[in-house]
Write a protein that holds these residues in place. Structure first.
Motif, PDB file in Angstrom:
ATOM      1  N   ASP A   1       8.068 -11.650  32.965  1.00 22.14           N
ATOM      2  CA  ASP A   1       6.680 -11.831  32.519  1.00 22.14           C
ATOM      3  C   ASP A   1       6.538 -11.705  31.010  1.00 22.14           C
ATOM      4  N   GLY A   2       7.658 -11.701  30.312  1.00 22.59           N
ATOM      5  CA  GLY A   2       7.620 -11.572  28.857  1.00 22.59           C
ATOM      6  C   GLY A   2       7.908 -10.145  28.416  1.00 22.59           C
ATOM      7  N   GLY A   3       8.291 -10.010  27.152  1.00 22.47           N
ATOM      8  CA  GLY A   3       8.587  -8.675  26.614  1.00 22.47           C
ATOM      9  C   GLY A   3       9.219  -8.788  25.244  1.00 22.47           C
ATOM     10  N   ASP A   4       9.834  -7.709  24.818  1.00 21.55           N
ATOM     11  CA  ASP A   4      10.432  -7.646  23.483  1.00 21.55           C
ATOM     12  C   ASP A   4      11.931  -7.405  23.593  1.00 21.55           C
ATOM     13  N   LEU A   5      12.668  -8.101  22.727  1.00 23.53           N
ATOM     14  CA  LEU A   5      14.113  -7.922  22.647  1.00 23.53           C
ATOM     15  C   LEU A   5      14.453  -7.462  21.233  1.00 23.53           C
ATOM     16  N   TYR A   6      15.063  -6.289  21.127  1.00 22.16           N
ATOM     17  CA  TYR A   6      15.384  -5.706  19.826  1.00 22.16           C
ATOM     18  C   TYR A   6      16.890  -5.784  19.587  1.00 22.16           C
ATOM     19  N   LEU A   7      17.270  -6.358  18.427  1.00 17.27           N
ATOM     20  CA  LEU A   7      18.681  -6.503  18.056  1.00 17.27           C
ATOM     21  C   LEU A   7      18.934  -5.714  16.778  1.00 17.27           C
ATOM     22  N   ASN A   8      19.940  -4.851  16.812  1.00 21.45           N
ATOM     23  CA  ASN A   8      20.254  -4.001  15.660  1.00 21.45           C
ATOM     24  C   ASN A   8      21.741  -4.020  15.376  1.00 21.45           C
ATOM     25  N   THR A   9      22.102  -3.979  14.103  1.00 23.01           N
ATOM     26  CA  THR A   9      23.497  -3.791  13.701  1.00 23.01           C
ATOM     27  C   THR A   9      23.555  -2.689  12.650  1.00 23.01           C
ATOM     28  N   GLU A  10      24.646  -1.941  12.660  1.00 22.03           N
ATOM     29  CA  GLU A  10      24.850  -0.911  11.637  1.00 22.03           C
ATOM     30  C   GLU A  10      26.330  -0.543  11.574  1.00 22.03           C
ATOM     31  N   ASN A  11      26.729  -0.012  10.435  1.00 28.80           N
ATOM     32  CA  ASN A  11      28.087   0.483  10.250  1.00 28.80           C
ATOM     33  C   ASN A  11      28.165   1.944  10.687  1.00 28.80           C
ATOM     34  N   VAL A  12      29.189   2.296  11.468  1.00 28.66           N
ATOM     35  CA  VAL A  12      29.360   3.680  11.924  1.00 28.66           C
ATOM     36  C   VAL A  12      30.832   4.057  11.820  1.00 28.66           C
ATOM     37  N   THR A  13      31.081   5.351  11.681  1.00 29.13           N
ATOM     38  CA  THR A  13      32.440   5.886  11.699  1.00 29.13           C
ATOM     39  C   THR A  13      32.533   6.870  12.850  1.00 29.13           C
ATOM     40  N   LEU A  14      33.452   6.625  13.771  1.00 25.12           N
ATOM     41  CA  LEU A  14      33.562   7.422  14.991  1.00 25.12           C
ATOM     42  C   LEU A  14      34.817   8.287  14.934  1.00 25.12           C
ATOM     43  N   ASP A  15      34.656   9.575  15.306  1.00 27.38           N
ATOM     44  CA  ASP A  15      35.812  10.476  15.301  1.00 27.38           C
ATOM     45  C   ASP A  15      36.522  10.438  16.650  1.00 27.38           C
TER      46      ASP A  15
END
Length: 616
Positions: free
Chosen positions: A374-388
């Motif tokens: 019925d419709g809605g919102d799609l959020y797209l995000n990118t970011e740099n991360v450092t994982l231990d």
């Protein structure tokens, strides 16, 4: 440790200490009795002698000391003994009482020190459940101050369920007298935090062995329970990964064999199209066959993607470009979905197969759309991360720099049971005929094949977030190359190696149509024999990777030993991953994925094969 066992240990410690103190007291008392007896006897003797001095001043010194006659002397001795006995008894009673008090004080001090030094909390209550005694660790576990607990009824800091359970346990305890162990004793701390404890509970008896209350030992097991839950979660993750690995191996094998079949169909269709004009009555039917082959190819790509064998052409890539391109296409076709992109403009590059990553994103977009019909919102995000290391340990990837992609929808959400199986192949919540169940399975496999991982978080009616982590690369992004539409023919001799007779026959015809002379070989050993004999006449080798006997890897090495400059194109029903990737790293000149058409084959050959006319 149960409350009775704990109490018995304390009793043994107390008893042993008491024996030592009693032995010391006995020596002290005996020494005091001797001193008191001698003192009283001397005092009496002096008084008696002094009194006799006034009664009989004419007596001599010996009479003063010993008495005037034998009777008096024995009388003095008898009275002296009576005084010594009486004085010793008084001293004995006093010393015994003093030693007992000291022993009791030291014992209580020792007992309290033990209670305060252990992590468990000890407590005692009356028969109504009111606290009469408790240790400091007991206060610490409950989170209350001492003055807040003294005389308090235990229901005050427990949940209603725990209180009802304890009522049943105390009734049973009064009836049987047997100690009880409560594995889930829930309390509520002053800040409202609910904590699970473990309780060992027993009767507290009086002087005549009648019950006067209850005693117990509390221990905080919340940390242990959390550790066990984490352990079970990791075990479940490992089992899931092993299951996915096994199914992936099977799926990869099926896709490889299916691609070989499609190669035969595609090759024959390409050859037939070369022999007829576009107005031929069967022309459209053959073009349809090619379209069906492409549909089958999409399916095998999904299978290979799930099997983590889905990388075809790996390049340093800016993920923002792929996301902008794919989300723009999706937004134009699904106008009821509002796409919101928040992309880090300083994003690190990643080394990926762009087509495969586009497939991953499109699958996630479609999955989001199906949750928001019925419709809605799609959020797209990118970011740099450092994982231990501790963060990536459950996912079996290396720590370091990653690019994080988040795809979030505002749809209906996914229940917990579905989340557990969401990446399994052929698992789908759609009705029969509406989905293959390979979309998210291939997403999982493709991400894993790129050295990354994916997880999902969702709540019913709260939407869903898929998060992808891909290893960052220090290389600059490479632009895509354009592909020529026309078939480019050439000349030269090509050694064609494949263990499938069908593929060998079709491949030979395709190459001959393109203008090349073909030397076919059904095995690696046959190819080596041919190449040793005619390597000066052979301009290029096209070889299969998976062959019985001499494998593709061994065949490659043997061919390069004969001629280190020979051009080799690797062809396989698998993708350029695993064994194929190793061969490419060792200097193989190119890779082509089955099934391929004549145009794709011609393009690869022209890029790799040397220009004979220039060389001559």
């Amino acid at each position: 440790m149960t409350a009775p066992g704990f109490s018995n240990i304390l009793f043994r410690i107390y008893s042993g200490e008491k024996v030592k103190q009693n032995n010391l007291a006995k020596h002290t008392i005996m020494d005091s009795m001797v001193v008191t007896g001698i003192g009283l006897a001397c005092f009496y003797w002096v008084c008696e002698s002094f009194m006799y001095f006034f009664l009989d001043p004419e007596a001599n010194v010996f009479q003063y000391i010993l008495g005037p006659d034998t009777f008096q002397t024995w009388t003095r001795i008898l009275v002296l003994c009576l005084f010594a006995i009486f004085g010793s008894h008084v001293q004995y009673t006093f010393n015994k009482r003093k030693a007992a008090d000291e022993a009791l004080r030291k014992s209580e001090e020792k007992y309290r020190t033990i209670l305060e030094s252990i992590e468990e909390g000890y407590f005692e209550t009356d028969l109504n459940g009111n606290l009469t005694f408790f240790s400091n660790p007991f206060c610490k576990i409950l989170g209350y101050d001492r003055h807040q607990l003294i005389g308090t009824e235990t229901r005050r800091y427990t949940t209603s369920e725990t209180a009802e359970k304890m009522d049943r346990i105390t009734e049973q305890l009064l009836e049987t007298g047997r100690p009880e162990k409560v594995t889930s004793f829930d309390i509520i701390r002053p800040d409202g935090e609910k904590v699970m404890l473990e309780l060992s509970f027993s009767l507290l008896k009086g002087q005549y062995e009648d019950p006067i209350g209850f005693k117990g030992v509390l221990r905080d097991v919340s940390i242990r329970i959390k550790a066990e839950e984490e352990k079970h979660r990791l075990e479940a993750q490992l089992q899931q990964a092993q299951k996915m690995e096994s199914i992936g191996t099977l799926a990869g094998g099926i896709a490889h064999d299916f691609n070989n079949i499609l190669m035969g169909i595609q090759g024959n269709a390409s050859l037939m199209l070369l022999k007829i004009d576009s107005d031929h009555p069967n022309y459209e039917k053959i073009k349809n066959i090619e379209a069906y082959v492409q549909n089958g190819t999409v399916l095998t790509k999904q299978l290979l993607g799930f099997a983590r064998r889905g990388k075809y052409l790996v390049k340093a890539t800016d993920l923002n470009e792929i996301i902008e391109k794919s989300s723009g296409l999706f937004a134009r076709t699904r106008k009821e979905i509002q796409v919101h992109a928040n992309l880090d403009q300083a994003i690190w590059t990643v080394e990926v197969d762009r087509g495969q990553i586009e497939q991953v994103l499109l699958n996630l977009y479609v999955n989001a759309w199906q949750a928001m019909l019925d419709g809605g919102d799609l959020y797209l995000n990118t970011e740099n991360v450092t994982l231990d290391r501790s963060y990536v340990k459950p996912y079996k990837v290396e720590p370091g720099r990653y690019v994080k992609i988040s795809v979030t929808d505002t749809g209906v959400g996914i229940d917990r049971e579905t989340q557990k199986r969401i990446f399994e192949p052929f698992f789908t919540t759609k009705e029969m005929g509406r989905g293959t169940g390979l979309g998210l399975a291939s997403v999982y496999g493709i991400v894993k094949s790129h050295g990354g991982y994916i997880n999902v978080y969702s709540e019913l009616d709260q939407g869903t977030t898929f998060t992808i982590y891909l290893p960052a690369s220090g290389k600059e992004a490479i632009e895509d190359e354009s592909i020529t539409a026309d078939i480019v023919k050439g000349t030269g001799t090509i050694l064609l190696i494949d263990d499938e007779k069908m593929i060998l026959a079709v491949g030979r015809e395709l190459l001959e149509e393109l203008g090349y002379t073909v030397l076919p070989a059904l095995s690696g050993q046959e190819a080596i024999d041919i190449f040793q004999k005619d390597h000066n006449e052979i301009d290029m080798i096209i070889m299969d990777m998976v062959m019985p006997g001499l494998s593709g890897s061994e065949t490659f090495d043997r061919l390069r030993e004969i001629d280190s400059e020979v051009k080799i194109l690797l062809s396989s029903g698998y993708s350029v991953d695993g064994q194929a990737s190793d061969i490419m790293k060792r200097g193989c000149d190119g890779f082509i994925q089955k099934p391929f058409n004549m145009n794709q084959l011609a393009e690869k050959i022209i890029k790799i094969m040397p220009d004979r006319e220039k060389n001559e």
